[in-house]
Structures are given as structure tokens and as C-alpha cells.
Design a protein around this motif. Structure first.
Motif, PDB file in Angstrom:
ATOM      1  N   GLN A  21     -89.722  42.436 -31.161  1.00 56.21           N
ATOM      2  CA  GLN A  21     -90.955  43.108 -30.725  1.00 56.21           C
ATOM      3  C   GLN A  21     -92.162  42.546 -31.477  1.00 56.21           C
ATOM      4  OE1 GLN A  21     -91.362  44.967 -28.254  1.00 56.21           O
ATOM      5  NE2 GLN A  21     -89.769  46.517 -27.995  1.00 56.21           N
ATOM      6  N   GLU A  56     -96.940  38.788 -31.803  1.00 54.74           N
ATOM      7  CA  GLU A  56     -97.762  39.953 -32.161  1.00 54.74           C
ATOM      8  C   GLU A  56     -99.076  40.067 -31.375  1.00 54.74           C
ATOM      9  OE1 GLU A  56     -97.917  37.472 -35.552  1.00 54.74           O
ATOM     10  OE2 GLU A  56     -99.815  38.375 -36.166  1.00 54.74           O
ATOM     11  N   ARG A 211     -96.683  46.742 -22.476  1.00 56.40           N
ATOM     12  CA  ARG A 211     -96.101  47.739 -23.388  1.00 56.40           C
ATOM     13  C   ARG A 211     -96.907  49.030 -23.271  1.00 56.40           C
ATOM     14  NH1 ARG A 211     -94.331  47.269 -29.811  1.00 56.40           N
ATOM     15  NH2 ARG A 211     -92.330  48.279 -29.387  1.00 56.40           N
ATOM     16  N   ALA A 303     -87.736  50.685 -31.311  1.00 57.70           N
ATOM     17  CA  ALA A 303     -87.371  51.538 -32.455  1.00 57.70           C
ATOM     18  C   ALA A 303     -85.883  51.519 -32.823  1.00 57.70           C
ATOM     19  CB  ALA A 303     -87.849  52.973 -32.217  1.00 57.70           C
ATOM     20  N   SER A 305     -84.698  49.559 -35.260  1.00 54.39           N
ATOM     21  CA  SER A 305     -84.494  49.124 -36.655  1.00 54.39           C
ATOM     22  C   SER A 305     -83.907  50.213 -37.537  1.00 54.39           C
ATOM     23  CB  SER A 305     -85.818  48.643 -37.258  1.00 54.39           C
ATOM     24  OG  SER A 305     -86.307  47.546 -36.537  1.00 54.39           O
ATOM     25  N   ILE A 306     -84.307  51.460 -37.317  1.00 51.57           N
ATOM     26  CA  ILE A 306     -83.858  52.578 -38.158  1.00 51.57           C
ATOM     27  C   ILE A 306     -82.329  52.706 -38.133  1.00 51.57           C
ATOM     28  CG2 ILE A 306     -84.105  54.339 -36.318  1.00 51.57           C
ATOM     29  CD1 ILE A 306     -85.161  55.120 -39.812  1.00 51.57           C
ATOM     30  N   GLY A 328     -85.206  46.341 -28.340  1.00 50.72           N
ATOM     31  CA  GLY A 328     -86.265  45.690 -29.115  1.00 50.72           C
ATOM     32  C   GLY A 328     -86.254  46.102 -30.578  1.00 50.72           C
ATOM     33  N   PHE A 329     -86.482  45.126 -31.436  1.00 49.24           N
ATOM     34  CA  PHE A 329     -86.487  45.359 -32.886  1.00 49.24           C
ATOM     35  C   PHE A 329     -87.819  44.907 -33.463  1.00 49.24           C
ATOM     36  CE2 PHE A 329     -81.989  46.291 -33.588  1.00 49.24           C
ATOM     37  CZ  PHE A 329     -81.451  45.890 -32.368  1.00 49.24           C
ATOM     38  N   SER A 359     -95.736  48.193 -43.362  1.00 47.70           N
ATOM     39  CA  SER A 359     -96.883  48.979 -42.864  1.00 47.70           C
ATOM     40  C   SER A 359     -97.937  49.137 -43.952  1.00 47.70           C
ATOM     41  CB  SER A 359     -96.428  50.370 -42.418  1.00 47.70           C
ATOM     42  OG  SER A 359     -95.443  50.259 -41.442  1.00 47.70           O
TER      43      SER A 359
HETATM   44  C1  LIG Z   1     -96.197  46.004 -39.718  1.00 43.46           C
HETATM   45  C2  LIG Z   1     -96.106  46.340 -38.263  1.00 43.46           C
HETATM   46  C3  LIG Z   1     -96.807  45.597 -37.324  1.00 43.46           C
HETATM   47  C4  LIG Z   1     -96.702  45.911 -35.964  1.00 43.46           C
HETATM   48  N1  LIG Z   1     -97.397  45.158 -35.044  1.00 43.46           N
HETATM   49  C5  LIG Z   1     -97.301  45.463 -33.718  1.00 43.46           C
HETATM   50  C6  LIG Z   1     -97.983  44.673 -32.740  1.00 43.46           C
HETATM   51  O1  LIG Z   1     -98.624  43.681 -33.013  1.00 43.46           O
HETATM   52  N2  LIG Z   1     -97.884  45.088 -31.441  1.00 43.46           N
HETATM   53  C7  LIG Z   1     -97.130  46.173 -31.052  1.00 43.46           C
HETATM   54  O2  LIG Z   1     -97.074  46.501 -29.868  1.00 43.46           O
HETATM   55  N3  LIG Z   1     -96.456  46.888 -31.968  1.00 43.46           N
HETATM   56  C8  LIG Z   1     -96.502  46.556 -33.278  1.00 43.46           C
HETATM   57  N4  LIG Z   1     -95.774  47.262 -34.179  1.00 43.46           N
HETATM   58  C9  LIG Z   1     -94.772  48.237 -33.701  1.00 43.46           C
HETATM   59  C10 LIG Z   1     -93.412  47.543 -33.579  1.00 43.46           C
HETATM   60  O3  LIG Z   1     -93.419  46.532 -32.597  1.00 43.46           O
HETATM   61  C11 LIG Z   1     -92.283  48.542 -33.235  1.00 43.46           C
HETATM   62  O4  LIG Z   1     -92.578  49.187 -32.015  1.00 43.46           O
HETATM   63  C12 LIG Z   1     -92.090  49.616 -34.302  1.00 43.46           C
HETATM   64  O5  LIG Z   1     -92.015  49.031 -35.583  1.00 43.46           O
HETATM   65  C13 LIG Z   1     -90.811  50.417 -34.033  1.00 43.46           C
HETATM   66  O6  LIG Z   1     -89.700  49.558 -33.912  1.00 43.46           O
HETATM   67  P1  LIG Z   1     -88.667  49.324 -35.125  1.00 43.46           P
HETATM   68  O7  LIG Z   1     -88.143  50.665 -35.472  1.00 43.46           O
HETATM   69  O8  LIG Z   1     -87.646  48.409 -34.555  1.00 43.46           O
HETATM   70  O9  LIG Z   1     -89.443  48.725 -36.247  1.00 43.46           O
HETATM   71  C14 LIG Z   1     -95.869  46.974 -35.546  1.00 43.46           C
HETATM   72  C15 LIG Z   1     -95.173  47.718 -36.506  1.00 43.46           C
HETATM   73  C16 LIG Z   1     -95.269  47.413 -37.835  1.00 43.46           C
HETATM   74  C17 LIG Z   1     -94.466  48.220 -38.824  1.00 43.46           C
END
Ligand SMILES: Cc1cc2nc3c(=O)[nH]c(=O)nc-3n(C[C@H](O)[C@H](O)[C@H](O)COP(=O)(O)O)c2cc1C
Length: 383
Positions: A21, A56, A211, A303, A305-306, A328-329, A359
Motif C-alpha cells: 500500500q 505513496e 482508494r 490494514a 500489518s497488525i 494490502g500491507f 507515523s
Molecule cells: C507512515 C505512513 C505513511 C502512509 N502514507 C500513505 C499514503 O501515502 N497514502 C495512503 O493512501 N495511505 C498511507 N498510509 C496508510 C497506509 O497505506 C495503510 O492504509 C495503513 O498503514 C494501514 O495498513 P497497515 O495496517 O497494513 O499498516 C500511511 C500510513 C503510515 C503509517
């Protein structure tokens, strides 16, 4: 495992059903150009054998940015984006590589212009006129055509997480011009931009997806049914997915929440782990909508990754049960860019430990990455 089998998005084949992701690295240079660090991050993902990698959030304008070192897609930066794609494809020509295009709207940083399209917001935000929105639409179209020009396989139109695109879709968007009020007006941006892009693209296999946040958990936000409602009602999101399909889009990337406002809903942490179940429910709902209308459009979930070691089994189960097409991760793609390859090769994986370190770096406007497994980011957070 089903998750390791081929699939397709639009006319393109994906080597598996695992998606990296979009994750902002906040490491662009010289007015939004991918830096060596940016290119290196994507090269590492290229080695990971993901089915799809979504680059990104890349801004379509240089006036509103969420990150001080955010990427900007314009003519000036074209060679650098081309280099990113060329290097990625040289390492791995099978992974589908998409660019997420965005306008940061209300989520722009103090160092740039904060704008809003919803009436009644604080004076901190400049209210966008009808023409301003038309201009932003053209910026999206230009950027998408540039993404095609540099060789990306497609785009992810960001209409989630509280950015401009999400604001547009909200019931709270009560503008009284062509961009607000009725459902038709709030989705006008989508229904104008997609046919216009399609008519201009040369690559007929170019992937168009978006998205969306199924539920933002704010009053009048996406996933509610009126400007003053806060409880979840997915009816409109279902209609948006139907619209995307009727416009001939190739996938919907399902997310939720607004980082910084309802962050845990976007990215569950150890204290809110079970919120991943909402994401499963949302993709299941999206799949049901698409099945009903016999649509080929694909669904990507978020979501995972958790779930760490268990994620791949859950992903496999959801795909098998037809609750999603792809898993998606986000954070996991930071902690281990080689995750799919390692899974397939039965190698030890650096599972995201959900510490929120990435974050925190992002909020501090520093280069962003994994503070557990990468010494560069470890030093940044501590120093
Ligand atoms: C540091 C960081 C940067 C992120 N950048 C984007 C981004 O550029 N575009 C987007 O749609 N989501 C972004 N997200 C959200 C992630 O793509 C994802 O939806 C979110 O982390 C949940 O998924 P996960 O549990 O697999 O991490 C970001 C999240 C984090 C923590």
C-alpha cells in the motif's frame, strides 16, 4: 496458497495477491523530485515480488502539500520519476507499479496552502471556488498523463483519509455549485475525470483505481448518510463503488478513517487491534456490491500489518471466501519490503511490531520509515 497465485487487475496480470500500500517516505528533494533514498526504497520493494506496489501519495500541485518533502508530479520532475520507474522495472518487470495521485486539501501542512471545499470550515482554510476545483481536476488529469508518460502501469486516485478527494465525497460537502450537495454532484469529480482521462490515455492497459475511506468516523464524513450524522451507513460508499465500476475503473482500494483524526480506524495499533475486522467487513461489502452487478472490478483490502505472522492466513481466507481480491500491507511494507518473496521462500520475515514509529517520524516531518529494522530511521527518531 491462493494468495500466492496469479490474478489480474484490468488487463494486467499480477504475480500474486499481495499489495504494498502507499506509504509516504517524506524524502523527496528539490521541489518534489524522488531522491536517491526514495528510489532506493522502491528498488527494495521491487526485489520483494509484490503483486502490486502503489507508490505513496504524490501531489498533483506544488501549492498544497501534507509533507514538507512530499513528492510532486509535474513536468519539472519527470526525469526523476522516470528513473524511479525504470530502476524498479529493471529489477522486476512483473510487479504492477501504480502511482497514488493526490491533492492534500485540508490536510496540507502549515508550510503550504490549506484549502477546503466544504462550506462552514474555519478561516484557517481557503474556500475553493468552482473554478479552483476545475483547475485541480485539470492538475489531476495532467499528473495522471505524466504517470503514463514515465511508464507507471496505472494510478490510484486518492479519495480517502480526509484529503481533497475524500472531502469531495462527504455528505458534509453541501456546496451549492456543481461539485456539492446531491450524491451526483459530490461524485461529479469522479464521473468527469475518469472519462476525460480515458479519452487521453495512449496506453489502453493503463490501470485506473481509487482508494476510498468506507467510513471516516466524523460527523457528515464518508460512510454516513447526512451532513449531521456520525453513525456508519455504507449505502453511499456502495453507490460510489458501483459508479466506479460503471465508469470502467479497474479496482477500488478500500480503506477507512482519517490519519491524525481517527487514526486507529485507518491503522489499528496494539491497543485497538480488533479494528482490522472493520476493514474485512468493508471489503466483503464491496465484493457483495460488485458481485450483484457482475462487475470485474477488483477489491484491495487494507490494514493487514497488525496481524503479523497470521496476516497471510487471514489474507488467504478472505480471498478464498471472496471477501476481497487482494490484501494490502502498509506498515509491513516498511518493516520488510521483501515480505512476499520471503513468505514464498520460507525465509525469516521482519514483521511490523506496530510501534507507530513510522507515523511519529511522519508527524515530525522527518524522513519516514521503519525505526525497528532500519538503522537510519532508528537514529532519526532517537536524535
Ligand atoms: C507512515 C505512513 C505513511 C502512509 N502514507 C500513505 C499514503 O501515502 N497514502 C495512503 O493512501 N495511505 C498511507 N498510509 C496508510 C497506509 O497505506 C495503510 O492504509 C495503513 O498503514 C494501514 O495498513 P497497515 O495496517 O497494513 O499498516 C500511511 C500510513 C503510515 C503509517
Amino acid at each position: 496458497m491462493n494468495v500466492f497465485k496469479e490474478s489480474n487487475i484490468g488487463n494486467l496480470t499480477t504475480v500474486n495477491k499481495l499489495v504494498s500500500q502507499p506509504m509516504e517516505g517524506n524524502d523527496a528533494v528539490d521541489g518534489g523530485k524522488p531522491s536517491e533514498r526514495t528510489i532506493d526504497r522502491y528498488n527494495r520493494l521491487a526485489h520483494g515480488n509484490w503483486g502490486v506496489v502503489i507508490v505513496e501519495a504524490i501531489s498533483v500541485v506544488d501549492t498544497s502539500l501534507a509533507r514538507i518533502n512530499g513528492l510532486i508530479l509535474n513536468e519539472k520532475n519527470l526525469d526523476d520519476f522516470k528513473r524511479l520507474v525504470d530502476e524498479f522495472k529493471k529489477i522486476n518487470n512483473e510487479t504492477v507499479l501504480l502511482f497514488q495521485v493526490t491533492h492534500t486539501g485540508m490536510k496540507s501542512g502549515n508550510f503550504s496552502e490549506k484549502v477546503t471545499l466544504c462550506p462552514g470550515q474555519s478561516s484557517e482554510y481557503r474556500y475553493l471556488s468552482t473554478d479552483d476545483i476545475e483547475e485541480i481536476k485539470q492538475s489531476f488529469i495532467n499528473a495522471i498523463l505524466l504517470a503514463e508518460k514515465v511508464g507507471a502501469d496505472g494510478i490510484d486516485l486518492k479519495m480517502c483519509h480526509g484529503y481533497f478527494g475524500a472531502e469531495m465525497l462527504r455528505p458534509m460537502n453541501t456546496r451549492n455549485d456543481k461539485w456539492g450537495g446531491s450524491f451526483e454532484n459530490r461524485t461529479q469529480f469522479l464521473s468527469e475525470i475518469i472519462p476525460e482521462i480515458k479519452s487521453k490515455l495512449k496506453n489502453q492497459n493503463f490501470i485506473l483505481g481509487s482508494r476510498i475511506s468506507m467510513y471516516e468516523a466524523i460527523r457528515g464524513g464518508c460512510g454516513t448518510n447526512t451532513p449531521d450524522e456520525i453513525t456508519e451507513d455504507l449505502t453511499e460508499q456502495g453507490k460510489i463503488i458501483e459508479l466506479m465500476s460503471s465508469l470502467g475503473m479497474d479496482y477500488v482500494n478500500v480503506s477507512a478513517g482519517i490519519p491524525g483524526v481517527t487514526s486507529e480506524i485507518t491503522r489499528p495499533t496494539n491497543g485497538s487491534k480488533n479494528l482490522y475486522l472493520n476493514h474485512f467487513r468493508y471489503t466483503k461489502y464491496a465484493k457483495e456490491i460488485l458481485e450483484k452487478i457482475n462487475s470485474e472490478m477488483k477489491v484491495i483490502g487494507s490494514a493487514y500489518s497488525i496481524l503479523k505472522e497470521d496476516a497471510v492466513n487471514y489474507a488467504n481466507e478472505n480471498i478464498k471466501k471472496n471477501y476481497t481480491d487482494f490484501a494490502g500491507f502498509g506498515r509491513m511494507s516498511f518493516s520488510d519490503p521483501l515480505y512476499p518473496k520471503k513468505l514464498m521462500d520460507n525465509e525469516k520475515t521482519n514483521y511490523c511490531n506496530v510501534c507507530s514509529g513510522c507515523s511519529k517520524l511522519m508527524v515530525k516531518q522527518l524522513n519516514t520509515g521503519c525505526i525497528i529494522y532500519d538503522d537510519y530511521y532508528k537514529k532519526l527518531i532517537s536524535g
